[in-house]
Design an enzyme around this catalytic site. Structure first.
Site, PDB file in Angstrom:
ATOM      1  N   GLU A 120      -5.159   4.910 -11.794  1.00 12.11           N
ATOM      2  CA  GLU A 120      -6.346   4.063 -11.927  1.00 12.11           C
ATOM      3  C   GLU A 120      -7.579   4.795 -11.455  1.00 12.11           C
ATOM      4  OE1 GLU A 120      -5.819   0.532  -9.560  1.00 12.11           O
ATOM      5  OE2 GLU A 120      -4.739  -0.474 -11.174  1.00 12.11           O
ATOM      6  N   ASN A 163      -0.184 -12.392  -7.052  1.00  8.62           N
ATOM      7  CA  ASN A 163       0.896 -12.833  -6.180  1.00  8.62           C
ATOM      8  C   ASN A 163       1.344 -14.216  -6.619  1.00  8.62           C
ATOM      9  OD1 ASN A 163       0.944 -10.529  -4.497  1.00  8.62           O
ATOM     10  ND2 ASN A 163      -0.926 -11.262  -3.524  1.00  8.62           N
ATOM     11  N   GLY A 184       0.794  -1.221   0.000  1.00  9.79           N
ATOM     12  CA  GLY A 184       0.000   0.000   0.000  1.00  9.79           C
ATOM     13  C   GLY A 184       0.831   1.277   0.000  1.00  9.79           C
ATOM     14  N   ARG A 231       2.969 -16.738  -5.402  1.00  9.43           N
ATOM     15  CA  ARG A 231       3.449 -17.509  -4.245  1.00  9.43           C
ATOM     16  C   ARG A 231       2.249 -18.019  -3.455  1.00  9.43           C
ATOM     17  NH1 ARG A 231       1.689 -13.906  -0.505  1.00  9.43           N
ATOM     18  NH2 ARG A 231       1.914 -11.721  -1.012  1.00  9.43           N
ATOM     19  N   VAL A 258      -0.678 -16.097   2.862  1.00  5.03           N
ATOM     20  CA  VAL A 258      -0.939 -16.339   4.287  1.00  5.03           C
ATOM     21  C   VAL A 258      -2.291 -17.047   4.462  1.00  5.03           C
ATOM     22  CG1 VAL A 258      -1.345 -15.219   6.519  1.00  5.03           C
ATOM     23  CG2 VAL A 258       0.383 -14.283   4.963  1.00  5.03           C
TER      24      VAL A 258
HETATM   25  P1  ADP Z   1      -0.012  -3.178  -2.888  1.00  4.77           P
HETATM   26  O1  ADP Z   1       0.821  -4.085  -3.742  1.00  4.77           O
HETATM   27  O2  ADP Z   1       0.716  -1.941  -2.463  1.00  4.77           O
HETATM   28  O3  ADP Z   1      -0.656  -3.898  -1.768  1.00  4.77           O
HETATM   29  P2  ADP Z   1      -2.469  -3.209  -4.464  1.00  4.77           P
HETATM   30  O4  ADP Z   1      -2.574  -2.823  -5.879  1.00  4.77           O
HETATM   31  O5  ADP Z   1      -2.584  -4.663  -4.136  1.00  4.77           O
HETATM   32  O6  ADP Z   1      -1.133  -2.598  -3.866  1.00  4.77           O
HETATM   33  O7  ADP Z   1      -3.554  -2.422  -3.639  1.00  4.77           O
HETATM   34  C1  ADP Z   1      -3.596  -2.466  -2.230  1.00  4.77           C
HETATM   35  C2  ADP Z   1      -4.921  -1.977  -1.717  1.00  4.77           C
HETATM   36  O8  ADP Z   1      -5.165  -0.608  -2.130  1.00  4.77           O
HETATM   37  C3  ADP Z   1      -6.124  -2.747  -2.241  1.00  4.77           C
HETATM   38  O9  ADP Z   1      -6.368  -3.915  -1.494  1.00  4.77           O
HETATM   39  C4  ADP Z   1      -7.213  -1.700  -2.053  1.00  4.77           C
HETATM   40  O10 ADP Z   1      -7.542  -1.609  -0.688  1.00  4.77           O
HETATM   41  C5  ADP Z   1      -6.524  -0.405  -2.447  1.00  4.77           C
HETATM   42  N1  ADP Z   1      -6.662  -0.116  -3.893  1.00  4.77           N
HETATM   43  C6  ADP Z   1      -5.825  -0.489  -4.889  1.00  4.77           C
HETATM   44  N2  ADP Z   1      -6.273  -0.065  -6.097  1.00  4.77           N
HETATM   45  C7  ADP Z   1      -7.431   0.600  -5.865  1.00  4.77           C
HETATM   46  C8  ADP Z   1      -8.387   1.305  -6.694  1.00  4.77           C
HETATM   47  N3  ADP Z   1      -8.225   1.399  -8.016  1.00  4.77           N
HETATM   48  N4  ADP Z   1      -9.458   1.885  -6.095  1.00  4.77           N
HETATM   49  C9  ADP Z   1      -9.626   1.796  -4.752  1.00  4.77           C
HETATM   50  N5  ADP Z   1      -8.765   1.172  -3.911  1.00  4.77           N
HETATM   51  C10 ADP Z   1      -7.690   0.582  -4.446  1.00  4.77           C
END
Ligand code: ADP
Length: 448
Positions: free
Chosen positions: A199, A288, A164, A290, A293
């Site tokens: 996005e 992911n 995040g 892998r 958890v």
């Molecule tokens: P990271 O690899 O940093 O964890 P992610 O792309 O998996 O990044 O996104 C982490 C979290 O951020 C998601 O689970 C969601 O809570 C929020 N998030 C990511 N993209 C969006 C989006 N386009 N709109 C709203 N929330 C988002």
């Protein structure tokens, strides 16, 4: 065939992998830092090697030491668990060069999915629905044009992102410039790479992810979804399978899309395709490459041991099941038990003075903790996972309530009381929550 596996990890996941190896009659090697000499996975392994001092970069992330440990012990394969080196393409390549099997995907697939822009483009080409957004990287000069095309609110995300970090929302045009520059500087600081992309920002999505396993030869299956919407600071806290938000048709449809994509990719190993889900639509966010958890809830409802499958496909033996063999049965919930204050989430390392794990039908505890165990302060605070299975969601929740009352961990603070609160909440009982629910709930109960 694989005859001896070195487990390049620690804690509950090292134990989890060790158990699968033992069942398959495969010898095990534990590696550990000096801080983990008394850990359960070290005690239970056939052999163990100390690979360095407590800091991860000098032990669990030290590739040279791990390869040396393989050579000393004659291990012919490495299971990386999750975290640490599990998504490190270079590590997979180095093992390959030494003739050691990496129990995971190819270095190429790890690389594709490790870069968020490439991952998203690949997903799109494979027929997976993605969040509307920029075509690749966004520069400060063209950010406004791109954002207007997508429509506000927008989210600026780091290409090299994870956990995040490097993520900023711009609600309106006025917020955009600052959001882009903050995201870029955060990304640079955290990942040494300031590239960002954009996005559409989804307001109230759920986090729903699909478990896949491929044999690397063009065959792949899906094992349904997990709903991991209950998060705090992008860290999952409570996960369930199936998702309370999906019906059978939706599950099988998105599952098949992911399995077909993995067939096209000739993906090898276990993987998770993560989506945000809003108004009946799925939007890919990342994959992911892998074991996750929260994989035990999928194992609970399918009866399939994912680590067994990982080892099978890594050794070239193929999958043990076809899609038709996979039957989804009942409902499972996982609670992540962290050594943290349940209100402030401040880590609480120390000695466990009393430990009693619950039991009974439908209960699984994956933990390396035991009475007298001293939790070292150097690593993440997950000390165990409680997984409960029932024939229905209602039965699963009833069982969870009973099991939480039975679980005793004394001497340190844990997040167990948080789950005792959640189990009594009406929204949770109804399965009515999105990715913001838990943080809102925590904020409201702190004020009270
Ligand atoms: P990271 O690899 O940093 O964890 P992610 O792309 O998996 O990044 O996104 C982490 C979290 O951020 C998601 O689970 C969601 O809570 C929020 N998030 C990511 N993209 C969006 C989006 N386009 N709109 C709203 N929330 C988002």
């Amino acid at each position: 065939m694989i005859s001896k596996v070195l487990i390049a990890n620690r804690g509950e996941i090292a134990l989890r992998v060790l158990r699968a190896c033992k069942e398959l009659g495969i010898a095990t090697v534990a590696v550990h830092s000096t801080a983990d000499a008394d850990a359960m996975h070290v005690r239970l392994a056939d052999e163990s090697v100390c690979i360095g001092p407590p800091p991860s970069r000098e032990s669990y992330l030290n590739i040279h030491q791990i390869v040396a440990a393989c050579e000393i012990t004659g291990a012919d394969a490495v299971h990386p668990g999750y975290g640490f080196l599990s998504e490190n393409a270079k590590f997979a390549e180095i093992l390959d060069a030494h003739g050691i099997t990496f129990i995971g995907p190819t270095a190429e697939h790890i690389r594709i999915m490790g870069d968020k822009i490439t991952a998203k483009q690949t997903a799109q080409e494979l027929g997976i629905p993605v969040v509307p957004g920029s075509d690749g990287e966004v520069k400060p000069e063209n950010a406004l044009e791109v954002a207007r095309k997508i429509g506000f609110p927008v989210l600026i995300k780091a290409t090299a992102g994870g956990g995040g970090r490097g993520m900023k929302v711009a609600k309106t045009e006025a917020d955009l410039e600052e959001a882009v520059s903050t995201a870029r500087s955060e990304a640079l600081a955290a990942f040494g790479n300031d590239a960002v992309y954009m996005e559409k920002y989804l307001g109230k999505p759920r986090h729903i992810e699909i478990q896949v396993v491929g044999d690397g030869m063009g065959n792949a299956v899906h094992l349904g979804e997990r709903d991991c919407s209950l998060q705090r600071r992008h860290q999952k806290v409570w996960e369930e399978a199936n998702s309370p938000a999906l019906n059978v048709e939706q599950r099988m449809k998105i599952g098949q899309v992911c399995a077909d994509a993995m067939k096209k990719l000739k993906y090898r190993g276990a993987g998770t395709v993560e989506f945000l889900y809003e108004n009946g639509e799925f939007y890919f966010i990342e994959m992911n490459t892998r074991l996750q958890v929260e994989h035990p809830i999928t194992e609970a409802i399918t009866g399939i041991d994912l680590v067994h499958e990982q080892i099978r496909v890594a050794s070239g033996a193929g999958l043990s099941v076809t899609q038709e063999d996979i039957v989804f049965s009942g409902h499972a919930i996982e609670c992540r038990i962290n050594a943290e204050d349940p209100r402030t989430f401040v880590p609480s390392p120390g000695t466990i003075t009393h430990f009693h794990a619950p039991g009974g039908l439908g209960v699984r505890v994956d933990s390396g903790a035991y009475q007298g165990y001293k939790i070292p302060p150097y690593y993440d605070s997950l000390i165990g996972k409680l997984i409960v299975h029932g024939r229905t969601r209602v039965e699963c929740m009833m069982r969870l309530r009973r099991v939480l009352d039975e679980f005793v961990i004394d001497g340190i603070k844990t997040t167990l009381p948080l789950f005792q609160d959640l189990i009594g909440n009406q929204d949770i009982a109804n399965g009515d929550y999105d990715i913001h629910w838990l943080e809102n709930y925590l904020a409201s109960t702190t004020d009270a």
